[in-house]
Design a protein around this motif. Structure first.
Motif, mmCIF file in Angstrom:
data_model
loop_
_atom_site.group_PDB
_atom_site.id
_atom_site.type_symbol
_atom_site.label_atom_id
_atom_site.label_comp_id
_atom_site.label_asym_id
_atom_site.label_seq_id
_atom_site.Cartn_x
_atom_site.Cartn_y
_atom_site.Cartn_z
ATOM 1 N N GLY A 149 8.313 109.759 20.156
ATOM 2 C CA GLY A 149 9.472 108.892 20.210
ATOM 3 C C GLY A 149 9.253 107.523 19.637
ATOM 4 N N MET A 150 8.084 107.240 19.079
ATOM 5 C CA MET A 150 7.814 105.901 18.564
ATOM 6 C C MET A 150 8.110 105.852 17.080
ATOM 7 S SD MET A 150 4.296 103.699 18.778
ATOM 8 C CE MET A 150 4.421 103.665 20.542
ATOM 9 N N MET A 151 8.895 104.900 16.645
ATOM 10 C CA MET A 151 9.203 104.744 15.240
ATOM 11 C C MET A 151 8.004 104.147 14.525
ATOM 12 S SD MET A 151 12.144 102.493 13.357
ATOM 13 C CE MET A 151 11.287 100.994 13.800
ATOM 14 N N VAL A 152 7.557 104.789 13.469
ATOM 15 C CA VAL A 152 6.406 104.340 12.707
ATOM 16 C C VAL A 152 6.893 103.599 11.470
ATOM 17 C CG1 VAL A 152 4.374 105.054 11.427
ATOM 18 C CG2 VAL A 152 4.994 106.229 13.539
ATOM 19 N N GLY A 153 6.510 102.326 11.336
ATOM 20 C CA GLY A 153 6.902 101.543 10.181
ATOM 21 C C GLY A 153 8.084 100.641 10.481
ATOM 22 N N THR A 154 8.420 99.804 9.493
ATOM 23 C CA THR A 154 9.526 98.858 9.609
ATOM 24 C C THR A 154 10.744 99.441 8.911
ATOM 25 O OG1 THR A 154 7.924 97.062 9.622
ATOM 26 C CG2 THR A 154 10.215 96.499 9.139
ATOM 27 N N PRO A 155 11.921 99.473 9.564
ATOM 28 C CA PRO A 155 13.074 100.202 8.994
ATOM 29 C C PRO A 155 13.435 99.775 7.579
ATOM 30 C CG PRO A 155 13.505 99.624 11.266
ATOM 31 C CD PRO A 155 12.216 98.954 10.906
ATOM 32 N N ASP A 156 13.397 98.470 7.270
ATOM 33 C CA ASP A 156 13.806 98.015 5.945
ATOM 34 C C ASP A 156 12.866 98.496 4.849
ATOM 35 O OD1 ASP A 156 16.105 96.740 6.730
ATOM 36 O OD2 ASP A 156 15.117 94.813 7.073
ATOM 37 N N TYR A 157 11.643 98.863 5.221
ATOM 38 C CA TYR A 157 10.644 99.228 4.213
ATOM 39 C C TYR A 157 10.055 100.612 4.458
ATOM 40 C CZ TYR A 157 11.031 94.297 3.161
ATOM 41 O OH TYR A 157 11.532 93.061 2.833
ATOM 42 N N VAL A 158 10.712 101.425 5.252
ATOM 43 C CA VAL A 158 10.206 102.765 5.518
ATOM 44 C C VAL A 158 10.754 103.717 4.470
ATOM 45 C CG1 VAL A 158 12.098 103.461 7.044
ATOM 46 C CG2 VAL A 158 9.841 104.459 7.347
ATOM 47 N N ALA A 159 9.932 104.674 4.049
ATOM 48 C CA ALA A 159 10.339 105.638 3.034
ATOM 49 C C ALA A 159 11.367 106.609 3.620
ATOM 50 C CB ALA A 159 9.116 106.408 2.524
ATOM 51 N N PRO A 160 12.263 107.164 2.793
ATOM 52 C CA PRO A 160 13.308 108.051 3.322
ATOM 53 C C PRO A 160 12.757 109.238 4.088
ATOM 54 C CG PRO A 160 13.806 107.423 1.064
ATOM 55 C CD PRO A 160 12.425 106.920 1.348
ATOM 56 N N GLU A 161 11.701 109.894 3.549
ATOM 57 C CA GLU A 161 11.186 111.076 4.226
ATOM 58 C C GLU A 161 10.537 110.725 5.557
ATOM 59 O OE1 GLU A 161 8.005 109.584 1.435
ATOM 60 O OE2 GLU A 161 10.170 109.919 1.379
ATOM 61 N N ALA B 274 11.482 108.184 7.488
ATOM 62 C CA ALA B 274 12.577 107.878 8.409
ATOM 63 C C ALA B 274 13.248 109.149 8.908
ATOM 64 C CB ALA B 274 13.598 106.982 7.720
ATOM 65 N N ALA B 275 13.230 110.208 8.090
ATOM 66 C CA ALA B 275 13.842 111.467 8.490
ATOM 67 C C ALA B 275 12.933 112.315 9.356
ATOM 68 C CB ALA B 275 14.264 112.259 7.253
ATOM 69 N N GLY B 276 11.706 111.848 9.614
ATOM 70 C CA GLY B 276 10.799 112.565 10.500
ATOM 71 C C GLY B 276 9.738 113.371 9.805
ATOM 72 N N ALA B 277 9.673 113.345 8.476
ATOM 73 C CA ALA B 277 8.642 114.090 7.762
ATOM 74 C C ALA B 277 7.298 113.375 7.897
ATOM 75 C CB ALA B 277 9.017 114.230 6.291
ATOM 76 N N ALA C 94 3.975 111.372 7.098
ATOM 77 C CA ALA C 94 3.660 110.353 6.098
ATOM 78 C C ALA C 94 2.712 110.934 5.054
ATOM 79 C CB ALA C 94 3.039 109.138 6.767
ATOM 80 N N SER C 95 2.745 110.342 3.869
ATOM 81 C CA SER C 95 1.935 110.818 2.753
ATOM 82 C C SER C 95 1.609 109.633 1.861
ATOM 83 C CB SER C 95 2.696 111.891 1.959
ATOM 84 O OG SER C 95 3.842 111.321 1.343
ATOM 85 N N PRO C 96 0.693 109.793 0.905
ATOM 86 C CA PRO C 96 0.465 108.705 -0.052
ATOM 87 C C PRO C 96 1.725 108.294 -0.792
ATOM 88 C CG PRO C 96 -1.327 110.297 -0.175
ATOM 89 C CD PRO C 96 -0.308 110.872 0.761
ATOM 90 N N ALA C 97 2.641 109.221 -1.036
ATOM 91 C CA ALA C 97 3.904 108.863 -1.695
ATOM 92 C C ALA C 97 4.743 107.950 -0.810
ATOM 93 C CB ALA C 97 4.685 110.129 -2.044
ATOM 94 N N SER C 98 4.626 108.091 0.510
ATOM 95 C CA SER C 98 5.349 107.194 1.423
ATOM 96 C C SER C 98 4.805 105.771 1.319
ATOM 97 C CB SER C 98 5.232 107.703 2.859
ATOM 98 O OG SER C 98 5.698 109.027 2.982
ATOM 99 N N ASP C 99 3.475 105.639 1.278
ATOM 100 C CA ASP C 99 2.890 104.313 1.084
ATOM 101 C C ASP C 99 3.308 103.726 -0.258
ATOM 102 O OD1 ASP C 99 1.695 104.321 3.522
ATOM 103 O OD2 ASP C 99 -0.362 104.501 2.807
#
Length: 581
Positions: free
Chosen positions: A463-475, A477-480, A482-487
């Motif tokens: 239930g913990m949101m990982v990252g800052t909403p304004d700068y979080v990658a779409p995938e 934010a959708a629950g996928a 994390a990956s190097p592409a997210s960084d």
């Protein structure tokens, strides 16, 4: 070749033969020019398809294949067909065999206002004679000058555009292998009958322009293919002398002692173990050796309680801990301490993972980790203290960065993250407040507080949101996962902020609204349109991770632009005046 040209001309006559001025065979010749134009377009499509597999590997077989495609598709086939069509009309004018049917040859005798078509298309002068030996009629010469020079120039521009589209995401110099053969084709076609050349160019031009569509549909090669093609081959192991397999008995009985391993070298600001205290020249080393223990406390910096670290002021407060500026009373240096809010098992595992992540890195633009210690109020991560300002404050106070400063920021941070990814470590919270600009203007990546190694997904709090909403990658934010592409997406969003002063998706009233916008993969609306980095930013902020360039590709692209601009990645992002303590 004349038989092939006759078949082409007969096909064009069947496809398009309107019975009005200047004549059905004149329009059929334009149709033949359109069919001839399909070959250069097909060549560009072939180059785009080839790059799907070769990327930017322009050497050896790939370069030879590109050259063959250019010569055959842009020069030889169009030239043979064009000269063949001209020869068919000249043969019809001379009453010789043309390879066409009797009815088709008879239709050439019709007059649509310019005389019999056999004379109009096969009984005039060639292109060279018309241009260099003009007739007395100025209007006629002006017409031929415009059509015989202007139309090929327009077609050449279309061919160059086709080459640039086929060579997207790569150097443009191989495009010369496409348009230079076309220029040669135009020159060697000077012996073609003048009216045949005019009608061929009239049909060639729209096909060359519309050819942009299929070449664009093929698309550029993937960023992973480009990265693999740009990767330099690793040195062969055979370059080092190998030990003999069979040893003589003497060598087997008494092998030579192995040389001691060299001391590991670290860059001045790399992540290296904390140096051991050295003995000053004036101090007797025997006393320190005889009395092992902690280094004497620096006068005036006694610890509070049983802690070795004396806290000076709080620097920040995040989701997983509070960061303090502190004094290491044993070593007498300023450090940054991140103390967990709740010293439970999960939090300790997070802190230990952060320590492992940072200790595994050795990069001048990543914060260094010194130790992981037990404090009275929890587990504390002891890190390098960086004097400076967060990127967010730099932009808020001084305005957006220019292209050079943003390029240096992007290149250095991409290099730092790529080094982290090579160790299997993801950051997952890149944002302007997690990049510190020191007084020399150098950027440093901090706060790996939610970093994790691959395979550590079980440690993510439910239930913990990982990252800052304004700068979080779409995938993400959708629950996928994390990956190097997210960084890479988060870093591109941070660079976009540095250039515009706003997050790429704009600001929202609440964090939940920003998170929902990220989960819906809303397109960025606040990108720097006038920046030279706009194209690369748009690619890096693609909603599909597989379409984004890797960090290594980003580094090479930005470094190449900085080099062409006469600078490098080593310069400062911005100059800062150290804040007063």
């Amino acid at each position: 070749m004349e038989s092939i040209a006759s078949a082409l001309l007969s096909l064009a006559y069947q496809l398009f033969q309107p019975g009005f001025w200047p004549g059905d065979w004149a329009w059929a010749t334009s149709m033949a020019g359109a069919l001839i134009g399909l070959f250069p377009v097909g060549t560009a499509v072939g180059v785009a398809l080839m790059r799907k597999f070769t990327g930017n590997r322009y050497h050896g077989g790939a370069l030879a294949a590109l050259g063959v495609l250019g010569v055959v598709g842009m020069l030889l086939i169009p030239w043979f067909l064009t000269t063949g069509v001209s020869s068919v009309f000249r043969a019809a004018f001379a009453g010789q065999s043309t390879g066409l049917s009797v009815a088709e040859v008879a239709a050439m005798q019709q007059d649509y206002g310019l005389g019999p078509q056999t004379e109009y298309l096969g009984g005039k002068r060639n292109v060279y004679e018309t241009l260099f030996y003009p007739s007395d009629n100025v209007l006629t010469y002006g017409f031929y000058l415009v059509t015989l020079v202007g139309l090929p120039v327009l077609i050449l521009l279309a061919i160059m555009l086709l080459g640039r589209i086929a060579l997207r995401r790569g150097p443009k110099w191989p495009g010369r292998l496409l348009w230079v053969p076309f220029v040669v084709f135009v020159i060697v076609s000077a012996g073609v009958e003048v009216n045949v050349a005019v009608h061929v160019w009239l049909g060639f031009l729209p096909v060359a322009i519309l050819g942009v569509i299929p070449v664009s549909l093929v698309g550029p090669p993937s960023w992973s293919t480009i990265e693999n093609s740009d990767r330099r081959p690793e040195p062969k192991a055979a370059e080092q002398p190998q030990q003999p397999v069979h040893l003589n008995p003497r060598e087997q009985e008494s092998p030579p002692p192995a040389p001691p391993p060299p001391a590991k070298q670290y860059a001045p600001t790399s992540v290296a173990p904390a140096p051991e205290p050295t003995v000053a020249a004036s101090e007797p080393p025997a006393e320190l050796a005889a009395a092992p223990g902690p280094v004497p406390v620096v006068p005036g910096s006694a610890p509070t309680g049983s802690s070795r670290f004396r806290r000076v002021k709080r620097l920040g407060h995040g989701g997983f801990g509070t960061v303090w500026q502190a004094i290491d009373t044993q070593l007498g240096r300023t450090v940054a301490m991140k103390i967990a809010h709740a010293p439970d098992r999960d939090t300790e595992e997070r802190m230990q993972r952060e320590a492992r992540a940072l200790a595994a890195l050795s990069h001048p633009n990543c914060v260094r980790v010194y130790d992981l210690v037990e404090e009275p109020d929890g587990l504390a991560l002891v890190m390098e203290y960086l004097e400076g300002q967060p990127l967010a404050e730099v932009v808020d106070n001084g305005g957006p960065l220019d292209d050079v400063a943003a390029g240096r920021l992007w290149a250095t941070m991409a290099s730092a993250l790529a080094a982290a990814h090579s160790k299997g470590v993801l950051h997952r919270d890149i944002k302007p407040s997690n990049i510190i600009i020191d007084p020399m203007g150098v950027a440093h990546l901090i706060d790996f507080g939610i970093a994790r190694s691959r395979g550590d997904s079980k440690l993510t709090a439910t239930g913990m949101m990982v990252g800052t909403p304004d700068y979080v990658a779409p995938e993400a934010a959708a629950g996928a996962p994390a990956s190097p592409a997210s960084d890479a997406w988060q870093l591109a969003a941070t660079v976009s902020y540095a250039l515009t002063g706003q997050p790429p998706r704009g600001t929202r009233e609440t964090p939940m609204a920003a998170l929902m916008a990220a989960a819906r993969a809303e397109a960025p609306t606040h990108l720097p349109r006038q920046s030279v980095h706009a194209r690369l930013l748009a690619a890096s902020l693609d909603q599909q991770p597989r379409n984004r360039p890797t960090l290594n590709v980003v580094y090479r692209e930005v470094e190449g632009w900085l080099s062409r601009a006469g600078t490098s990645t080593d310069g400062p992002v911005t100059k800062l005046v150290p804040r007063q303590q």
